[in-house]
Every structure is written in C-alpha cells, then in structure tokens.
Design a protein around this motif. Structure first.
Motif, PDB file in Angstrom:
ATOM      1  N   GLY A   1      -7.680  25.726  -0.205  1.00 15.61           N
ATOM      2  CA  GLY A   1      -7.668  25.023  -1.481  1.00 15.61           C
ATOM      3  C   GLY A   1      -7.109  23.615  -1.364  1.00 15.61           C
ATOM      4  O   GLY A   1      -7.642  22.672  -1.952  1.00 15.61           O
ATOM      5  N   LEU A   2      -6.002  23.467  -0.607  1.00 16.22           N
ATOM      6  CA  LEU A   2      -5.425  22.134  -0.404  1.00 16.22           C
ATOM      7  C   LEU A   2      -6.417  21.199   0.278  1.00 16.22           C
ATOM      8  O   LEU A   2      -6.612  20.059  -0.159  1.00 16.22           O
ATOM      9  CB  LEU A   2      -4.158  22.231   0.454  1.00 16.22           C
ATOM     10  CG  LEU A   2      -2.892  22.731  -0.214  1.00 16.22           C
ATOM     11  CD1 LEU A   2      -1.771  22.873   0.812  1.00 16.22           C
ATOM     12  CD2 LEU A   2      -2.464  21.818  -1.347  1.00 16.22           C
TER      13      LEU A   2
ATOM     14  N   LEU B   1      -5.556  12.812  -3.119  1.00 18.91           N
ATOM     15  CA  LEU B   1      -4.201  13.266  -3.454  1.00 18.91           C
ATOM     16  C   LEU B   1      -4.088  13.752  -4.894  1.00 18.91           C
ATOM     17  O   LEU B   1      -3.327  14.665  -5.183  1.00 18.91           O
ATOM     18  CB  LEU B   1      -3.190  12.149  -3.195  1.00 18.91           C
ATOM     19  CG  LEU B   1      -2.929  11.814  -1.731  1.00 18.91           C
ATOM     20  CD1 LEU B   1      -1.963  10.656  -1.606  1.00 18.91           C
ATOM     21  CD2 LEU B   1      -2.430  13.034  -0.981  1.00 18.91           C
ATOM     22  N   ARG B   2      -4.860  13.136  -5.790  1.00 24.13           N
ATOM     23  CA  ARG B   2      -4.844  13.575  -7.191  1.00 24.13           C
ATOM     24  C   ARG B   2      -5.282  15.043  -7.291  1.00 24.13           C
ATOM     25  O   ARG B   2      -4.726  15.819  -8.040  1.00 24.13           O
ATOM     26  CB  ARG B   2      -5.759  12.702  -8.039  1.00 24.13           C
ATOM     27  CG  ARG B   2      -5.808  13.114  -9.506  1.00 24.13           C
ATOM     28  CD  ARG B   2      -6.681  12.169 -10.289  1.00 24.13           C
ATOM     29  NE  ARG B   2      -6.107  10.836 -10.242  1.00 24.13           N
ATOM     30  CZ  ARG B   2      -5.514  10.242 -11.274  1.00 24.13           C
ATOM     31  NH1 ARG B   2      -5.456  10.844 -12.426  1.00 24.13           N
ATOM     32  NH2 ARG B   2      -5.000   9.040 -11.160  1.00 24.13           N
ATOM     33  N   GLY B   3      -6.270  15.416  -6.498  1.00 23.55           N
ATOM     34  CA  GLY B   3      -6.751  16.797  -6.493  1.00 23.55           C
ATOM     35  C   GLY B   3      -5.695  17.769  -6.012  1.00 23.55           C
ATOM     36  O   GLY B   3      -5.564  18.866  -6.545  1.00 23.55           O
ATOM     37  N   ILE B   4      -4.922  17.352  -5.001  1.00 24.16           N
ATOM     38  CA  ILE B   4      -3.833  18.210  -4.517  1.00 24.16           C
ATOM     39  C   ILE B   4      -2.791  18.402  -5.613  1.00 24.16           C
ATOM     40  O   ILE B   4      -2.291  19.504  -5.827  1.00 24.16           O
ATOM     41  CB  ILE B   4      -3.195  17.618  -3.238  1.00 24.16           C
ATOM     42  CG1 ILE B   4      -4.182  17.746  -2.071  1.00 24.16           C
ATOM     43  CG2 ILE B   4      -1.893  18.327  -2.907  1.00 24.16           C
ATOM     44  CD1 ILE B   4      -3.695  17.130  -0.789  1.00 24.16           C
TER      45      ILE B   4
ATOM     46  N   ILE C   1       2.004  26.620 -12.610  1.00 29.97           N
ATOM     47  CA  ILE C   1       1.909  27.245 -13.935  1.00 29.97           C
ATOM     48  C   ILE C   1       1.677  28.746 -13.796  1.00 29.97           C
ATOM     49  O   ILE C   1       2.292  29.545 -14.507  1.00 29.97           O
ATOM     50  CB  ILE C   1       0.809  26.566 -14.782  1.00 29.97           C
ATOM     51  CG1 ILE C   1       1.262  25.157 -15.168  1.00 29.97           C
ATOM     52  CG2 ILE C   1       0.478  27.402 -16.021  1.00 29.97           C
ATOM     53  CD1 ILE C   1       0.175  24.302 -15.799  1.00 29.97           C
ATOM     54  N   SER C   2       0.824  29.140 -12.859  1.00 31.76           N
ATOM     55  CA  SER C   2       0.567  30.570 -12.642  1.00 31.76           C
ATOM     56  C   SER C   2       1.829  31.297 -12.195  1.00 31.76           C
ATOM     57  O   SER C   2       2.108  32.409 -12.660  1.00 31.76           O
ATOM     58  CB  SER C   2      -0.531  30.763 -11.597  1.00 31.76           C
ATOM     59  OG  SER C   2      -1.746  30.255 -12.074  1.00 31.76           O
TER      60      SER C   2
ATOM     61  N   ALA D   1      -1.770  21.944  -7.183  1.00 35.58           N
ATOM     62  CA  ALA D   1      -0.372  22.369  -7.133  1.00 35.58           C
ATOM     63  C   ALA D   1       0.147  22.707  -8.529  1.00 35.58           C
ATOM     64  O   ALA D   1       0.877  23.696  -8.708  1.00 35.58           O
ATOM     65  CB  ALA D   1       0.489  21.284  -6.489  1.00 35.58           C
ATOM     66  N   LEU D   2      -0.236  21.921  -9.535  1.00 33.25           N
ATOM     67  CA  LEU D   2       0.202  22.186 -10.903  1.00 33.25           C
ATOM     68  C   LEU D   2      -0.360  23.513 -11.409  1.00 33.25           C
ATOM     69  O   LEU D   2       0.349  24.290 -12.052  1.00 33.25           O
ATOM     70  CB  LEU D   2      -0.204  21.040 -11.834  1.00 33.25           C
ATOM     71  CG  LEU D   2       0.229  21.189 -13.289  1.00 33.25           C
ATOM     72  CD1 LEU D   2       1.747  21.279 -13.402  1.00 33.25           C
ATOM     73  CD2 LEU D   2      -0.301  20.020 -14.114  1.00 33.25           C
TER      74      LEU D   2
END
Length: 143
Positions: free
Chosen positions: A41-42, A51-54, A63-64, A58-59
């Motif tokens: 996924g990373l 980096l925005r996608g990472i 949250i999960s 991560a967020l």
C-alpha cells in the motif's frame, strides 16, 4: 451500524462462538498478511500519488486503528473517562476523539477524561471538538 429487524421476520439466533472464531481468523490474517499489504500500500500510494498519497494512506490506517481502540477499550474508557450518563464509547464506526469531543460538549468528562482531552488539545488545538463525527448512527447501548 445497528440493523433494524424486517417487519414480520424473526431475528436470527447466532452462535456466540462465531464472534470469537472470526476474531481469531482476523488476527491470524493480520499477522500473516498485514505487513505485506502495508508495504504494498505504501509503495502503491508513493508511485501513484507521491508523498501526499502516503499521508492519506497513513491517515486512513490511523483512523481505523482509532476505531478499533474505541471498541477494544470501551468498557475501561466508559468507566474512567466519562461520567455516568455520558455518550458511550464502543461504536465501531467512531473514533475515540469523536466520543471525547461529544462528552466534552456535554460536560460529561471525568477529571481523567479532561486530562486526556487536554493532552490531545496541546498536540492539536481543539482536537476532540474538531474530530466529532455527527453522522455516526448511535448504537442502542450509547443512547
């Protein structure tokens, strides 16, 4: 989410051990495939969104995990962080911070709950109030 019974249908009886078996299977899958899925996924997010996608990935994971903590720690948090009659922890679709924020608004935090909220506010001003999710369907137990 609480599902309402369909009119005229009897609720299905469930074997109480099913939940335990499914928990054990989900833990086994997490430990056997989680690291691979996380790394994939990373890399996927890095190569498709940078980096925005990472950060977004991560967020979502954070949250999960927060929602998992809300369920796992509900009995302890309901006892030590909120006053009797407060909005309860335990909804699988809600974060710990959202429940803290709702209880802060209701003035139902204990001294310990206020201390936790203060720490979160120090890190991120108005964190719990900004984290309130107003679109969570309350569970019967939280009403």
């Amino acid at each position: 989410m609480v599902y309402k019974e369909i009119e005229g249908e009897k609720p299905k009886r469930k074997n109480p051990l099913i939940g335990l078996v499914l928990l054990l299977i989900s833990i086994a899958l997490l430990f056997t495939t989680g690291l691979f899925g996380f790394v994939f996924g990373l890399l996927h997010q890095l190569f498709t969104k940078g980096l925005r996608g990472i950060g977004e990935y991560a967020l979502k994971i954070a949250i999960s995990i927060d929602q998992l903590g809300n369920v796992m720690m509900q009995h302890l948090f309901n006892l030590i962080w909120i006053k009797k009659g407060g909005y309860k922890f335990g909804n699988r679709d809600e974060t710990i911070s959202s429940v803290l924020g709702k209880n802060k608004q209701l003035e139902m935090l204990t001294s310990f709950g206020k201390a936790i909220d203060y720490i979160l506010d120090f890190i991120d001003p108005n964190h719990s109030l900004n984290s309130i999710d107003y679109f969570i369907e309350p569970l019967e137990e939280t009403l």
